[in-house]
Write an enzyme that holds these catalytic residues in place. Structure first.
Site, PDB file in Angstrom:
ATOM      1  CB  SER A  73      -0.904   0.016   1.226  1.00  0.00           C
ATOM      2  OG  SER A  73      -1.728  -1.119   1.236  1.00  0.00           O
TER       3      SER A  73
HETATM    4  C1  LIG Z   1      -3.230  -4.003  -0.309  1.00  0.00           C
HETATM    5  S1  LIG Z   1      -2.618  -5.621  -0.091  1.00  0.00           S
HETATM    6  C2  LIG Z   1      -1.944  -5.614   1.538  1.00  0.00           C
HETATM    7  C3  LIG Z   1      -0.853  -4.610   1.755  1.00  0.00           C
HETATM    8  C4  LIG Z   1       0.015  -4.869   2.947  1.00  0.00           C
HETATM    9  N1  LIG Z   1      -0.701  -4.857   4.203  1.00  0.00           N
HETATM   10  C5  LIG Z   1       1.212  -3.954   3.031  1.00  0.00           C
HETATM   11  O1  LIG Z   1       2.029  -4.156   3.926  1.00  0.00           O
HETATM   12  O2  LIG Z   1       1.362  -3.025   2.211  1.00  0.00           O
HETATM   13  C6  LIG Z   1      -4.075  -6.577   0.115  1.00  0.00           C
HETATM   14  C7  LIG Z   1      -3.810  -8.034   0.305  1.00  0.00           C
HETATM   15  O3  LIG Z   1      -5.014  -8.668   0.757  1.00  0.00           O
HETATM   16  C8  LIG Z   1      -4.968  -9.994   0.317  1.00  0.00           C
HETATM   17  N2  LIG Z   1      -6.304 -10.583   0.447  1.00  0.00           N
HETATM   18  C9  LIG Z   1      -7.392 -10.433  -0.342  1.00  0.00           C
HETATM   19  N3  LIG Z   1      -8.411 -11.165   0.127  1.00  0.00           N
HETATM   20  C10 LIG Z   1      -7.977 -11.779   1.246  1.00  0.00           C
HETATM   21  C11 LIG Z   1      -8.575 -12.670   2.183  1.00  0.00           C
HETATM   22  N4  LIG Z   1      -9.840 -13.061   2.063  1.00  0.00           N
HETATM   23  N5  LIG Z   1      -7.818 -13.125   3.198  1.00  0.00           N
HETATM   24  C12 LIG Z   1      -6.517 -12.753   3.342  1.00  0.00           C
HETATM   25  N6  LIG Z   1      -5.919 -11.917   2.480  1.00  0.00           N
HETATM   26  C13 LIG Z   1      -6.629 -11.431   1.454  1.00  0.00           C
HETATM   27  C14 LIG Z   1      -4.433  -9.906  -1.088  1.00  0.00           C
HETATM   28  O4  LIG Z   1      -3.868 -11.124  -1.509  1.00  0.00           O
HETATM   29  C15 LIG Z   1      -3.419  -8.773  -0.949  1.00  0.00           C
HETATM   30  O5  LIG Z   1      -2.114  -9.263  -0.813  1.00  0.00           O
END
Ligand SMILES: C[S@@+](CC[C@H](N)C(=O)[O-])C[C@H]1O[C@@H](n2cnc3c(N)ncnc32)[C@H](O)[C@@H]1O
Length: 402
Positions: A73
């Site tokens: 992010s």
């Molecule tokens: C914006 S990214 C996370 C960014 C991260 N927190 C960082 O350090 O920048 C969103 C993440 O959510 C994950 N995601 C989507 N649906 C999910 C779910 N149901 N359970 C766990 N992770 C999920 C995606 O694979 C993705 O890697």
């Protein structure tokens, strides 16, 4: 001649200073964490200067439909969420959606006496997060490959749950695994928009009350909690976007005729300012106010104003619709005035209705944070929720105005 800075510590300090200037970092603790964690460890291959920009996402992963399923992010969003979370030393924190960087920041904030668990549904992202955390020296973070719809029961209960993925609801498991008192920070999708909300749970009520909300967007949640918003095409370039649960129906052909017919413009005499607050007010003003979206082509052809490009709430009555626009006006405190454009046989009526709402907001709620947002777990409670509310799978979201 531009100066090429290769020192991550210098870039990090500049990032923190910029986030403070923007008013997004407000505490010394978040500043210290962001000044410490080497963000470059979580986006190998990205140019160093880019890594430390404040509004840039890194290391995107693209899904089969061409949309992003994961990014590291942008740091300005991470700063907002970390401030919302108000993490204290010794806390146990769950992060939903991994990347590694944010989990490292959380580890700095909880300190040696606390612990951090991060869950991601994607094995590639879990592997990358683990590798970044190891490189940067944060390998005590629990990195779990799972659908976070079910939380991380092995590491619960959590004092804070921070979702870093656009969620359509608050899954029951998150509430089961949250302490009381406790706080959930979540980019919640409702009424076809996202707000980054900090919800508090107290000892004596199951209702979650928002202490803070901000504009922001995230990739959408996958897995059991995934949901798709409804898109109602008015023409190939123009569509209405609605909540997945909405039961609204529209006179599509009449609206298409209206949009391609003549339009009227009316001006409110109120400043154009804080459009995200006005947007929330309009969406929570009645049942099923959709978001109107258009492709650039419809803007270029003069069918809709450019404000529609990014999406804007539309008041729709039969075959007529109205949405807000702005113009420069030096007499307004903000330098701009809010107006409306309306189409269709009842253009005057819908324009008046929207102008009335705009003036009500400007007269009574013209400030940040005027919305009172609450989440009521359990659909059985929905009938007790007064004011505007959106029915979710596992509860109801309510918005009222102070
Ligand atoms: C914006 S990214 C996370 C960014 C991260 N927190 C960082 O350090 O920048 C969103 C993440 O959510 C994950 N995601 C989507 N649906 C999910 C779910 N149901 N359970 C766990 N992770 C999920 C995606 O694979 C993705 O890697």
């Amino acid at each position: 001649m531009s100066l090429k800075i290769e020192d991550p510590a210098v870039l990090r300090a500049a990032m923190v200073a910029a986030l403070r200037d923007e008013g997004l970092i407000t505490s010394d603790r978040v500043a210290a964490a962001m000044n410490t964690v080497p963000r470059q460890a979580f986006a190998p291959g990205e140019p160093l200067a880019r890594v430390y920009e404040t509004h840039t996402t890194l290391a995107p992963k693209i899904g089969a439909d061409g949309r992003q399923t994961s990014v590291v992010s942008a740091s300005h969003i991470q700063a907002i969420q970390l401030e919302q979370a108000a993490i204290e030393p010794g806390m146990n924190v769950l992060e939903v959606g991994s990347g590694g960087y944010n989990a490292a920041l959380l580890t700095e904030l909880v300190g040696p006496g606390g612990s951090v668990t991060t869950v991601d549904i994607d094995a590639d992202i879990v592997a990358r997060a683990r590798s970044g955390l190891r490189t940067a020296g944060y390998d005590r973070v629990n990195v779990v490959l799972a659908d976070a719809e079910y939380g991380a029961p092995a590491f619960a209960p959590f004092d804070r749950i921070i979702a870093t993925v656009g969620a359509f609801d608050i899954p029951p498991a998150w509430l089961d695994q949250l302490t009381a008192p406790g706080r959930i920070v979540v980019p919640l999708r409702f009424a076809a928009i996202t707000r980054l909300i900090a919800f508090d749970r107290t000892l004596d009520s199951p209702v979650l009350t928002a202490s803070n909300y901000r504009l922001g967007s995230f990739v959408a949640m996958q897995g059991a909690g995934a949901a798709s918003e409804q898109m109602v095409a008015i023409s190939p370039d123009i569509a209405l976007r609605l909540d997945p649960q909405s039961t609204a129906t529209f006179h599509v052909s009449a609206l298409r005729r209206a949009l391609h017919g003549t339009a009227i413009e009316r001006w409110s005499g109120t400043p154009f300012d804080m459009p995200d607050e006005l947007e929330l007010f309009l969406l929570s003003s009645g049942v099923d106010v959709p978001m109107l979206h258009a492709a650039q082509r419809a803007v270029d052809q003069g069918v809709v104003n450019r404000t529609v490009r990014l999406g804007t709430p539309a008041i729709i009555r039969g075959g007529s619709l109205a949405y807000r626009i702005k113009r420069e006006n030096g007499e307004m405190v903000s330098g701009y005035e809010t107006g409306v454009v309306a189409h269709g046989p009842d253009a005057e009526l819908v324009a008046d209705e929207l102008l009335g709402l705009i003036r009500e907001w400007a007269g009574h709620h013209y400030r940040r944070g005027a919305a009172r947002i609450s989440y009521h777990p359990g659909t059985a409670d929905a009938s007790n929720v007064t004011g505007w509310h959106a029915t979710k799978r596992h509860g109801s979201l309510a918005v009222s105005w102070s």
